[in-house]
Each structure stands twice: as C-alpha cells, then as structure tokens.
Scaffold this active site. Structure first.
Site, PDB file in Angstrom:
ATOM      1  N   TRP A   1       0.870  -1.189   0.000  1.00  0.00           N
ATOM      2  CA  TRP A   1       0.000   0.000   0.000  1.00  0.00           C
ATOM      3  C   TRP A   1       0.900   1.230   0.000  1.00  0.00           C
ATOM      4  CZ3 TRP A   1      -1.742   2.745   4.899  1.00  0.00           C
ATOM      5  CH2 TRP A   1      -2.633   3.795   4.594  1.00  0.00           C
TER       6      TRP A   1
ATOM      7  N   ASP B   1      -1.022  -5.524   9.282  1.00  0.00           N
ATOM      8  CA  ASP B   1      -1.931  -4.456   8.908  1.00  0.00           C
ATOM      9  C   ASP B   1      -3.220  -5.142   8.456  1.00  0.00           C
ATOM     10  OD1 ASP B   1      -3.336  -2.337   7.899  1.00  0.00           O
ATOM     11  OD2 ASP B   1      -1.822  -1.710   6.433  1.00  0.00           O
TER      12      ASP B   1
ATOM     13  N   LYS C   1     -13.330  -0.005   5.618  1.00  0.00           N
ATOM     14  CA  LYS C   1     -13.948  -0.789   4.538  1.00  0.00           C
ATOM     15  C   LYS C   1     -15.037  -1.719   5.043  1.00  0.00           C
ATOM     16  CE  LYS C   1     -10.008  -0.195   3.723  1.00  0.00           C
ATOM     17  NZ  LYS C   1      -9.063   0.914   3.945  1.00  0.00           N
TER      18      LYS C   1
HETATM   19  N1  PLA Z   1      -3.728  -0.376   5.241  1.00  0.00           N
HETATM   20  C1  PLA Z   1      -4.003  -0.775   4.003  1.00  0.00           C
HETATM   21  C2  PLA Z   1      -3.349  -1.998   3.478  1.00  0.00           C
HETATM   22  C3  PLA Z   1      -4.903  -0.042   3.204  1.00  0.00           C
HETATM   23  O1  PLA Z   1      -5.161  -0.451   1.990  1.00  0.00           O
HETATM   24  C4  PLA Z   1      -5.497   1.123   3.725  1.00  0.00           C
HETATM   25  C5  PLA Z   1      -6.435   1.960   2.910  1.00  0.00           C
HETATM   26  C6  PLA Z   1      -5.187   1.473   5.047  1.00  0.00           C
HETATM   27  C7  PLA Z   1      -4.299   0.709   5.779  1.00  0.00           C
HETATM   28  C8  PLA Z   1      -5.722   2.692   5.747  1.00  0.00           C
HETATM   29  O2  PLA Z   1      -7.042   2.907   5.698  1.00  0.00           O
HETATM   30  P1  PLA Z   1      -7.742   3.823   6.786  1.00  0.00           P
HETATM   31  O3  PLA Z   1      -6.744   4.752   7.335  1.00  0.00           O
HETATM   32  O4  PLA Z   1      -8.847   4.484   6.079  1.00  0.00           O
HETATM   33  O5  PLA Z   1      -8.238   2.856   7.813  1.00  0.00           O
HETATM   34  N2  PLA Z   1      -6.209   1.993   1.520  1.00  0.00           N
HETATM   35  C9  PLA Z   1      -7.137   2.651   0.587  1.00  0.00           C
HETATM   36  C10 PLA Z   1      -7.327   4.118   0.908  1.00  0.00           C
HETATM   37  C11 PLA Z   1      -8.513   1.981   0.646  1.00  0.00           C
HETATM   38  C12 PLA Z   1      -6.078   4.947   1.060  1.00  0.00           C
HETATM   39  O6  PLA Z   1      -5.127   4.836   0.275  1.00  0.00           O
HETATM   40  O7  PLA Z   1      -6.054   5.719   2.021  1.00  0.00           O
HETATM   41  C13 PLA Z   1      -6.571   2.455  -0.816  1.00  0.00           C
HETATM   42  O8  PLA Z   1      -7.216   2.867  -1.771  1.00  0.00           O
HETATM   43  O9  PLA Z   1      -5.498   1.835  -0.942  1.00  0.00           O
END
Ligand code: PLA
Length: 454
Positions: free
Chosen positions: A181, A262, A298
C-alpha cells in the site's frame, strides 16, 4: 513610496518573477499608479511582501487520493473511478450500511454526550475490536496480554505503532512487501523508522513470489519488524495460502523478528470475519509478540469516521500494561484523544447480537458484489480478447482490488486519457468501484491499453 518598494523588492527572498513585476510597478510613473496613492500603498505592500514559505515546493498529488481529485474534474459521462478502495453500489453510489444507520439512530435516541474520550479511546470499542480480531475468550485476551488503543483508523494506528518502534527499538528496520500500500513507506519515513522490502509479487506468474519472500525475511537483520497484510493484500490481491502462512510464521520465529500485521480488510476478503483473521490468530496461537493495526473504513464503511485500533500482543499482562501506557503517551501530544462517533458505532454493532449478524450479512453482500463483478470482468475479457492471453489471474486475486499488470505509466495514462478510467499508476484497479454494467467497457479499455500501448 517607490523607494520603499525598491528596498523591499531587492530582498533575496522574493522569487525572480514577482520581483521583476513589482519593481516595474513600484518604479512606474504612470498616472493611475500615482493617483491611487493610498490604495496602491496597501495593495503594493501586500503584493511584494516576501513569503516565509518560498522554500516550500509544491507537493506531488497523492498517488491514490489524488486519483479521486482528478476523477472529479473529468466531465465525461463514461468516467469510472477505480482508484481509491471505496465500496460503491451497483449504481456506483457510496454506501452507508443499514446497520450503521441503525446504530446511529440508537445513539441519537440515547442522547449520548460528546465528552472527551480517554486517551486510549472508548473502552467498549477497545474490547470489541480485540475480540473481533482474536475471537472472544482467546487466551491473549483472557490473560490480558493485548495492549489495545483506539487509533485514527488504520493509518493513524500504524503511525502510533511506528512511533513506538522509533522510540523503543532504535535502528530496528521494518521490512515491507514489494509492492505494498502506497502509504506504508510514508508512514515509516515520517516516523523516522528505517525500512526495506521483501519480495512478494512475481510479475511472471502474476502470483506470490513465496521463495523470494521467505529468503528476504530470513535475510533481514534479526529482530526486524515484518509488515504483513493480514488478508487481501493491497495492491496485488494475492494472499499466502494457510500452509504458506505457517512457513512465514516459522521463519519469523526462527529469526526472532516481530510481526506487524496491517488488517484493513477483515471480512472483506472472504466475507467472513473469522476466516480473514486466521493469519493473525495463527501467530497468536504460537505465543508470539506482535503488532496488529485494524481499520473499520472498509468492512463497516466508516471511511470518514477514522476508526481503528493498534493492538500489541505481549508475552505478559505486565508488559501489555506498560506498552499501553507508552502508546497513550505518544497519542496525547499528537491528537490528545480519538473521536467518539465511529467507536460507538463499532461497539454498538459488535456488542449487540442482532446488529452483529446484520453487519455480517451486509459484509457478505458487499464482498459478494465484488466477487460477481470480478467474474463478470474476467468473462468480458475472455470473450473480447482474441489474443489468447490468460486472464485467469484476475479470478485468483481476492479482496477489493485487482492488479491488472497494466504497470507501465503509458498504459494507465491510456486508461485515463482515452477511456476515462481512473486508476493508480501501478496497475491496480478497485473492483469495489465497478458495476456489472460497466464491465464490458472496462474490458475494452484494458484490452486496448494492454495490447496497443507499451
Ligand atoms: N492499510 C491498508 C493496506 C490499506 O489499503 C489502507 C487503505 C489502510 C491501511 C488505511 O485505511 P484507513 O486509514 O482508512 O483505515 N487503503 C485505501 C485508501 C482503501 C487509502 O489509500 O487511504 C486504498 O485505496 O489503498
């Protein structure tokens, strides 16, 4: 007046462009300038005042959230936002879970107050979140070996843990999957925690590079933190099998590493909360010490409520108490105490048998819709693409995302510029933002970008 302009204009802080203009204006003898003396005095002073922020350059748009901004600015009616991982209905509208509305109504009826929460968050939430993760009655909970504090969703919880690592494990490295991510690296960079990567994705097989992963975890300096996606790996959608998880746990234990999970998609990968927590529970059963960051963005659709938690599983209740006290100490100067609304929703839903089963049904519905769309996209690709390319990797991936293999910048540019399909540059698409009705259109866009752009 003019001379004061000149002296101001000659300070080295001013950018050249503005400098030139202002000098011209300030030394001008043109009538309008002279006439509007008092007026020009005010405007000129404001206009030429050197900014203290000249040294601050423009930051690039965020690779994920920036995609949503670009999407909003596009007026084409075929546009599709497959960038951020946010669940949409078949009509491509945001979705508030019915069970969330029910919990919110209850909160209104009860007239809950808005007093500050304690630094560690809402006690009922912290209890519910740890039970959801490990299972109620799990030894780590019964023996009070988990330090749980409410965090600002997944991101904020990861950030608290990163700060704890920086403070108490100086020099220790966090080893993260390649790819991962996009925000993981930012979080550890900002917390001043060094990181490196382990192999994870094999572009040849569009699958897991399991041997590479194991070799790199083995190679990491003893006592490293190994960041693992509990389920539904982002961005690849590829998870280790249960047998592979056992081997991962073996090598982590062998090397005395500290696992750091995570868990941002519990329940969203398989549709089952328990199944999606299997990796975490495997490590708990081995009596290991580890971190777990959780998010309710989510699975409960609470994106904007910023509700999540950081759990640190310790080998004794005493250690857990000390760790918790230090997490609170980190949180206090950072944001003082967390917001209450999302915490109450989670606590109400998890704490009430009827609402809990309603949540599970809605989560299954959401996970089910994504699976149906995944199948439909695959079917469309197979029926439209006459090249014989094997698209079956799309069906093997799980969770919200599909890693399309469109990883050249020109390919994702083509998806966006020609087809108005917004996605991240690494080739990830969020199937949660796709409808059955748009699958054929998306298949056309992917086939065109895959075969005609290199
Ligand atoms: N960890 C992972 C692996 C994630 O994909 C995301 C969110 C988070 C943590 C953190 O989300 P939160 O802080 O809202 O709880 N990833 C998203 C959104 C859904 C983003 O980038 O913030 C994504 O599109 O990858």
């Amino acid at each position: 007046m003019a001379s004061s302009m000149l002296s101001l204009g000659s300070t080295s802080l001013l950018p050249r462009e503005i400098n030139k203009d202002k000098l011209k204006l300030g030394t001008s003898n043109s009538k309008p300038f002279l006439k509007a003396k008092s007026f020009s005095r005010v405007t000129m002073t404001v206009a030429v005042k050197p900014s203290r922020f000249e040294g601050i350059t423009m930051a690039p748009p965020d690779p994920i959230l920036g995609v949503s901004e670009a999407f909003k600015a596009d007026n084409n009616e075929m546009k599709l936002n497959l960038g951020v991982g946010a669940y949409r209905t078949e009509e491509l509208q945001p979705y508030v879970l019915n069970v969330v509305k029910k919990a919110e109504n209850l909160m209104l009826e009860r007239g809950d107050n808005k007093e500050y929460l304690p630094i560690e968050g809402l006690a009922a939430f912290n209890k519910a979140t740890a039970e959801l993760l490990f299972g109620a009655g799990h030894p780590v909970i019964k023996e009070q070996r988990v330090a749980t504090i409410q965090g600002l969703s997944g991101t904020g919880s990861l950030r608290l843990a990163a700060a704890l690592i920086e403070r108490y494990f100086p020099g220790a490295k966090v080893v993260i999957s390649s790819p991962t991510w996009g925000n993981h690296k930012n979080i550890f960079n900002d917390a001043k925690v060094p990181w490196s990567e382990y192999r994870y994705y094999d572009p040849k097989t569009i699958g897991l590079d399991f041997e590479g992963m194991i070799a790199d975890i083995k190679e990491a300096p003893e006592g490293s933190f190994i960041l693992l996606h509990g389920c539904a790996h982002n961005p690849t959608g590829i998870d280790p099998t249960p047998e592979q998880w056992v081997k991962i746990a073996d090598v982590i234990q062998e090397k005395n590493h500290i696992p750091f999970f995570d868990v941002a998609y519990q329940g969203f990968a398989s549709g089952s909360l328990d199944e999606d927590a299997a990796s975490v529970r495997l490590f708990a059963e081995r009596g290991m010490e580890f971190f777990v960051a959780q998010s309710y963005s989510k699975n409960l659709g609470l994106y904007a409520e910023r509700i999540g938690a950081i759990n640190v599983v310790c080998s004794s209740a005493d250690a857990a108490t000390r760790v918790k006290s230090q997490l609170k100490r980190i949180a206090r100067p950072m944001y003082s105490n967390p917001p209450v609304h999302g915490a109450r929703i989670v606590a109400n839903v998890v704490g009430d048998a009827t609402m809990f089963s309603e949540w599970k049904a809605e989560m299954e519905m959401m996970a089910g819709r994504i699976k149906t769309v995944r199948q439909e996209l695959y079917d469309s690709l197979v029926s439209k693409d006459k090249s014989g390319k094997d698209w079956s990797f799309i069906l093997k991936q799980i969770g919200m995302f599909s890693f399309t293999g469109l990883n050249k910048a020109q390919q994702s540019d083509n998806m966006t510029d020609k087809w108005h399909v917004y996605m991240t540059k690494d080739g990830r698409i969020s199937l949660a933002g796709l409808s059955l009705a748009k699958c054929e259109y998306l298949a056309d866009a992917i086939i065109d970008s895959y075969h005609n752009v290199s």
